[in-house]
Write a protein that holds these residues in place. Structure first.
Motif, PDB file in Angstrom:
ATOM      1  N   ASP A 130       9.605  -9.425   0.427  1.00 50.59           N
ATOM      2  CA  ASP A 130      10.297  -9.936   1.608  1.00 50.59           C
ATOM      3  C   ASP A 130       9.418 -10.084   2.843  1.00 50.59           C
ATOM      4  OD1 ASP A 130      12.195 -10.852   3.340  1.00 50.59           O
ATOM      5  OD2 ASP A 130      13.617  -9.246   2.956  1.00 50.59           O
ATOM      6  N   PRO A 131       8.495 -11.040   2.845  1.00 50.87           N
ATOM      7  CA  PRO A 131       7.605 -11.224   3.993  1.00 50.87           C
ATOM      8  C   PRO A 131       8.264 -11.921   5.179  1.00 50.87           C
ATOM      9  CG  PRO A 131       7.158 -12.897   2.378  1.00 50.87           C
ATOM     10  CD  PRO A 131       8.210 -11.980   1.780  1.00 50.87           C
ATOM     11  N   ARG A 132       9.565 -12.171   5.127  1.00 47.56           N
ATOM     12  CA  ARG A 132      10.243 -12.935   6.177  1.00 47.56           C
ATOM     13  C   ARG A 132      10.377 -12.177   7.484  1.00 47.56           C
ATOM     14  NH1 ARG A 132      15.409 -14.122   2.921  1.00 47.56           N
ATOM     15  NH2 ARG A 132      14.748 -12.120   2.130  1.00 47.56           N
ATOM     16  N   ILE A 133      10.280 -10.844   7.452  1.00 44.42           N
ATOM     17  CA  ILE A 133      10.401 -10.125   8.718  1.00 44.42           C
ATOM     18  C   ILE A 133       9.111 -10.274   9.497  1.00 44.42           C
ATOM     19  CG2 ILE A 133      12.085  -8.511   7.776  1.00 44.42           C
ATOM     20  CD1 ILE A 133       9.922  -6.396   7.715  1.00 44.42           C
ATOM     21  N   GLY A 134       9.164 -10.066  10.783  1.00 41.71           N
ATOM     22  CA  GLY A 134       8.003 -10.253  11.648  1.00 41.71           C
ATOM     23  C   GLY A 134       6.805  -9.432  11.213  1.00 41.71           C
ATOM     24  N   THR A 135       5.626 -10.032  11.209  1.00 43.52           N
ATOM     25  CA  THR A 135       4.434  -9.355  10.723  1.00 43.52           C
ATOM     26  C   THR A 135       4.073  -8.143  11.567  1.00 43.52           C
ATOM     27  OG1 THR A 135       3.045 -10.869  11.974  1.00 43.52           O
ATOM     28  CG2 THR A 135       3.432 -11.409   9.674  1.00 43.52           C
ATOM     29  N   GLU A 136       4.379  -8.154  12.859  1.00 39.51           N
ATOM     30  CA  GLU A 136       4.035  -7.002  13.696  1.00 39.51           C
ATOM     31  C   GLU A 136       4.934  -5.814  13.406  1.00 39.51           C
ATOM     32  OE1 GLU A 136       7.440  -8.937  15.447  1.00 39.51           O
ATOM     33  OE2 GLU A 136       5.543  -9.772  14.818  1.00 39.51           O
ATOM     34  N   ASP A 137       6.011  -6.027  12.699  1.00 40.51           N
ATOM     35  CA  ASP A 137       7.007  -4.994  12.463  1.00 40.51           C
ATOM     36  C   ASP A 137       7.010  -4.501  11.021  1.00 40.51           C
ATOM     37  OD1 ASP A 137       8.816  -3.470  13.778  1.00 40.51           O
ATOM     38  OD2 ASP A 137      10.504  -4.822  13.513  1.00 40.51           O
ATOM     39  N   ARG A 138       6.244  -5.153  10.146  1.00 40.54           N
ATOM     40  CA  ARG A 138       6.306  -4.800   8.732  1.00 40.54           C
ATOM     41  C   ARG A 138       5.621  -3.471   8.457  1.00 40.54           C
ATOM     42  NH1 ARG A 138       4.346  -9.151   4.700  1.00 40.54           N
ATOM     43  NH2 ARG A 138       2.440  -8.859   5.862  1.00 40.54           N
ATOM     44  N   SER A 139       6.306  -2.635   7.731  1.00 38.93           N
ATOM     45  CA  SER A 139       5.718  -1.385   7.276  1.00 38.93           C
ATOM     46  C   SER A 139       6.241  -1.129   5.879  1.00 38.93           C
ATOM     47  CB  SER A 139       6.068  -0.236   8.227  1.00 38.93           C
ATOM     48  OG  SER A 139       7.456  -0.066   8.332  1.00 38.93           O
ATOM     49  N   LEU A 140       5.657  -0.160   5.221  1.00 39.32           N
ATOM     50  CA  LEU A 140       6.151   0.211   3.907  1.00 39.32           C
ATOM     51  C   LEU A 140       5.866   1.670   3.639  1.00 39.32           C
ATOM     52  CD1 LEU A 140       3.423   0.264   1.959  1.00 39.32           C
ATOM     53  CD2 LEU A 140       3.841  -2.148   1.866  1.00 39.32           C
ATOM     54  N   ARG A 141       6.571   2.175   2.663  1.00 35.40           N
ATOM     55  CA  ARG A 141       6.363   3.539   2.183  1.00 35.40           C
ATOM     56  C   ARG A 141       5.948   3.436   0.731  1.00 35.40           C
ATOM     57  NH1 ARG A 141      10.930   7.596   4.049  1.00 35.40           N
ATOM     58  NH2 ARG A 141      10.498   8.183   1.921  1.00 35.40           N
ATOM     59  N   ILE A 142       4.942   4.213   0.367  1.00 36.08           N
ATOM     60  CA  ILE A 142       4.467   4.225  -1.016  1.00 36.08           C
ATOM     61  C   ILE A 142       4.616   5.637  -1.554  1.00 36.08           C
ATOM     62  CG2 ILE A 142       2.525   3.848  -2.564  1.00 36.08           C
ATOM     63  CD1 ILE A 142       1.376   1.928  -0.480  1.00 36.08           C
ATOM     64  N   LEU A 143       5.331   5.747  -2.665  1.00 35.19           N
ATOM     65  CA  LEU A 143       5.488   7.026  -3.342  1.00 35.19           C
ATOM     66  C   LEU A 143       4.736   6.955  -4.659  1.00 35.19           C
ATOM     67  CD1 LEU A 143       6.876   9.824  -3.653  1.00 35.19           C
ATOM     68  CD2 LEU A 143       8.665   8.620  -4.912  1.00 35.19           C
ATOM     69  N   ASN A 144       3.839   7.901  -4.896  1.00 38.17           N
ATOM     70  CA  ASN A 144       3.105   7.986  -6.155  1.00 38.17           C
ATOM     71  C   ASN A 144       3.853   8.967  -7.046  1.00 38.17           C
ATOM     72  OD1 ASN A 144       1.386   8.449  -8.287  1.00 38.17           O
ATOM     73  ND2 ASN A 144      -0.439   8.717  -7.037  1.00 38.17           N
ATOM     74  N   ALA A 203     -15.299   2.199  -0.498  1.00 40.36           N
ATOM     75  CA  ALA A 203     -14.665   1.240  -1.401  1.00 40.36           C
ATOM     76  C   ALA A 203     -13.351   0.780  -0.793  1.00 40.36           C
ATOM     77  CB  ALA A 203     -14.430   1.875  -2.764  1.00 40.36           C
ATOM     78  N   ASN A 204     -12.845  -0.320  -1.281  1.00 44.48           N
ATOM     79  CA  ASN A 204     -11.599  -0.901  -0.795  1.00 44.48           C
ATOM     80  C   ASN A 204     -10.415  -0.163  -1.420  1.00 44.48           C
ATOM     81  OD1 ASN A 204     -10.044  -2.681   0.668  1.00 44.48           O
ATOM     82  ND2 ASN A 204     -10.014  -4.216  -0.954  1.00 44.48           N
ATOM     83  N   GLY A 205     -10.148   1.049  -0.921  1.00 47.79           N
ATOM     84  CA  GLY A 205      -9.042   1.817  -1.464  1.00 47.79           C
ATOM     85  C   GLY A 205      -8.689   3.005  -0.593  1.00 47.79           C
ATOM     86  N   ILE A 206      -7.391   3.211  -0.363  1.00 47.32           N
ATOM     87  CA  ILE A 206      -6.877   4.346   0.397  1.00 47.32           C
ATOM     88  C   ILE A 206      -6.201   5.264  -0.605  1.00 47.32           C
ATOM     89  CG2 ILE A 206      -5.271   5.049   2.214  1.00 47.32           C
ATOM     90  CD1 ILE A 206      -5.414   2.015   3.127  1.00 47.32           C
ATOM     91  N   PRO A 207      -6.570   6.548  -0.676  1.00 48.07           N
ATOM     92  CA  PRO A 207      -5.988   7.421  -1.704  1.00 48.07           C
ATOM     93  C   PRO A 207      -4.522   7.754  -1.422  1.00 48.07           C
ATOM     94  CG  PRO A 207      -7.464   8.670  -0.287  1.00 48.07           C
ATOM     95  CD  PRO A 207      -7.580   7.235   0.131  1.00 48.07           C
ATOM     96  N   ILE A 208      -3.728   7.698  -2.476  1.00 51.15           N
ATOM     97  CA  ILE A 208      -2.328   8.101  -2.444  1.00 51.15           C
ATOM     98  C   ILE A 208      -2.197   9.235  -3.464  1.00 51.15           C
ATOM     99  CG2 ILE A 208       0.075   7.401  -2.746  1.00 51.15           C
ATOM    100  CD1 ILE A 208      -1.279   5.826  -0.535  1.00 51.15           C
ATOM    101  N   PRO A 209      -2.071  10.476  -2.993  1.00 53.53           N
ATOM    102  CA  PRO A 209      -2.031  11.601  -3.928  1.00 53.53           C
ATOM    103  C   PRO A 209      -0.753  11.610  -4.761  1.00 53.53           C
ATOM    104  CG  PRO A 209      -1.728  12.357  -1.663  1.00 53.53           C
ATOM    105  CD  PRO A 209      -1.980  10.892  -1.601  1.00 53.53           C
TER     106      PRO A 209
END
Length: 110
Positions: free
Chosen positions: A28-42, A68-74
């Motif tokens: 759903d990229p339709r919301i404003g780009t300055e407002d987009r956030s997400l939560r990632i659960l591993n 490297a191009n990666g952010i760790p998600i424990p």
């Protein structure tokens, strides 16, 4: 002071991750780009590394002393909140070894 509470928008995307880069379009990229956030659960047993970018983005596992191009998600940790970079349309992920399932929920706020 107002709380910046996360408000989910749309459904959650599951991304199966292994030792090769896996990629998913951000929902759903339709919301404003300055407002987009997400939560990632591993929900897996291994650390996953995520990266944001275009349709060809690839995540990488860092080696000693080399970025490297990666952010760790424990694994088995509280969901990690992120603001989505304005030009990002996809998220990529990889594990050093083993596998993980990432649950990605788009929304507003953190």
């Amino acid at each position: 002071m107002a709380l910046d509470v996360f408000t989910p928008i749309g459904g959650t995307v599951a991304l199966a991750v292994g030792t090769a880069t896996a990629r998913a379009a951000l929902p759903d990229p339709r919301i404003g780009t300055e407002d987009r956030s997400l939560r990632i659960l591993n929900a897996g047993d291994d650390t996953a590394f995520v990266a944001f970018g275009g349709s060809t983005v690839a995540a990488a596992v860092p080696d000693d002393g080399a970025p490297a191009n990666g952010i760790p998600i424990p694994p088995s940790h509280a969901p990690e909140p992120f603001r989505i970079p304005p030009d990002a349309t996809h998220l990529a992920a990889i594990c050093r070894s083993g596998s993980a399932t990432l649950y990605i929920t788009l929304g507003r706020g953190l």
